[in-house]
Design an enzyme around this catalytic site. Structure first.
Site, PDB file in Angstrom:
ATOM      1  N   TYR A 137       0.959  -1.256  -0.058  1.00 23.78           N
ATOM      2  CA  TYR A 137       0.176  -0.077  -0.175  1.00 23.78           C
ATOM      3  C   TYR A 137       0.795   1.341   0.008  1.00 23.78           C
ATOM      4  CZ  TYR A 137      -4.449   2.199  -0.032  1.00 23.78           C
ATOM      5  OH  TYR A 137      -5.746   2.940  -0.393  1.00 23.78           O
ATOM      6  N   HIS A 180       7.408   5.663   0.699  1.00 21.10           N
ATOM      7  CA  HIS A 180       8.136   4.270   0.039  1.00 21.10           C
ATOM      8  C   HIS A 180       8.810   4.678  -1.062  1.00 21.10           C
ATOM      9  CE1 HIS A 180       4.391   2.171   2.176  1.00 21.10           C
ATOM     10  NE2 HIS A 180       5.528   1.718   2.693  1.00 21.10           N
ATOM     11  N   ASP A 216       9.514   5.429  11.310  1.00 18.44           N
ATOM     12  CA  ASP A 216       9.583   4.418  12.167  1.00 18.44           C
ATOM     13  C   ASP A 216      10.967   4.295  12.857  1.00 18.44           C
ATOM     14  OD1 ASP A 216       6.882   3.306  11.355  1.00 18.44           O
ATOM     15  OD2 ASP A 216       7.870   3.361   9.503  1.00 18.44           O
ATOM     16  N   ARG A 222      -1.569   3.743   7.042  1.00 21.27           N
ATOM     17  CA  ARG A 222      -2.711   3.788   7.697  1.00 21.27           C
ATOM     18  C   ARG A 222      -3.574   4.959   7.546  1.00 21.27           C
ATOM     19  NH1 ARG A 222       0.796   0.415  11.011  1.00 21.27           N
ATOM     20  NH2 ARG A 222      -0.098  -1.582  11.497  1.00 21.27           N
TER      21      ARG A 222
END
Length: 284
Positions: A29, A34, A147, A184
């Site tokens: 997704y 990314h 992250d 998300r």
């Protein structure tokens, strides 16, 4: 672009890939964050590979594994357009056989923050990443700074286990209002999406205080909490100013630090982080 589904297929393709190889591991997704990882890998290596695998081991019993967004055809189209050479898309049974019973644990660094909020999460992360590194054997692996704890945990695992790869951190990609890109985010309703910007505003409050000379970590944490408290849709899980390497909570900042937080907005859980006192800290 090669689409590889089995470990033998990956290893055969890897033998043919001469020169340096950069890997972008994902759960799919894809978003702009990314694609920034892909560009970094593409620019610095002879070959750029990616993986798409929604790893059940890193989700807790009541977490969003079943509802995690998925769109493999779109992901593959984006990877191909970006110049990715090969994508490993394994089935769960390929990664975890019925007899699977070996896990990778990084201790201490996983005791707090995400590790405390999501017991077992990092064991799932380190296990799957260790397997992917063993299967693909990349020279470099590209991970996002958003992250932040995951980045540090994987970097520690690679170092401790003498895995011959280099972890390359890539800056967080944000929306114009500062919200970090996340798969998300698609679950956020309009009012929740607006409320989510408070996460970055809270991090900016810590950063601005630090730039102004504040070194009392309690003061910076309080500044972050004050911003978050103004947004009633947020359910804050943690607010942290911690040592950049150990992630232990700080009283006074005397070396690079990490400001991070996690909050739920409706059914969506978001995290974000910025580094304080390092070259990668964004300007205010």
């Amino acid at each position: 672009m090669q689409i590889l589904h089995t470990i033998p297929a990956v290893r055969a393709a890897r033998q043919e890939a001469r020169g340096s190889l950069g890997l972008v591991p994902t759960m799919g997704y894809l978003h702009a964050g990314h694609m920034a990882l892909v560009r970094a890998a593409r620019d610095a290596n002879d070959h750029c590979w990616a993986t798409v695998f929604v790893n059940s081991l890193q989700f807790g019993q009541n977490e969003d594994f079943n509802t995690y967004p998925r769109d493999l055809p779109r992901d593959l189209a984006l990877f191909e357009e970006a110049g990715v050479d090969a994508v490993f898309v394994p089935e769960a049974e390929t990664m975890y056989t019925a007899e699977f019973s070996t896990y990778v644990d990084v201790e201490k660094l996983t005791d707090r923050l995400e590790g405390a909020a999501r017991p077992g999460h990092f064991r799932g992360v380190t296990t799957v990443v260790c397997k992917l590194l063993n299967i693909v054997q990349p020279h470099r692996v590209y991970l996002g700074r958003k992250d932040a704890q995951q980045l540090r945990v994987i970097r520690r695992m690679v170092r401790d286990l003498n895995i011959p790869t280099t972890i390359v951190p890539v800056e967080t990609v944000r929306e114009p209002d500062g919200l970090a890109h996340s798969s998300r985010n698609v679950h956020l309703k309009p009012a929740e999406r607006q409320a989510a910007n408070a996460l970055y505003q809270a991090l900016q409050a810590a950063q601005q205080g630090f730039v102004a000379g504040e070194r009392n970590a309690d003061v910076l944490r309080a500044a972050m909490r004050a911003v978050l408290a103004r947004e009633p849709l947020l359910d804050v899980e943690y607010v942290s100013v911690a040592d950049d390497e150990s992630l232990e909570a700080l009283t006074t900042i005397e070396r690079p630090a990490l400001a991070s937080l996690a909050a739920r907005i409706g059914t969506t859980r978001l995290i974000d982080a910025i580094e304080l006192g390092s070259d990668s800290s964004p300007s205010s």
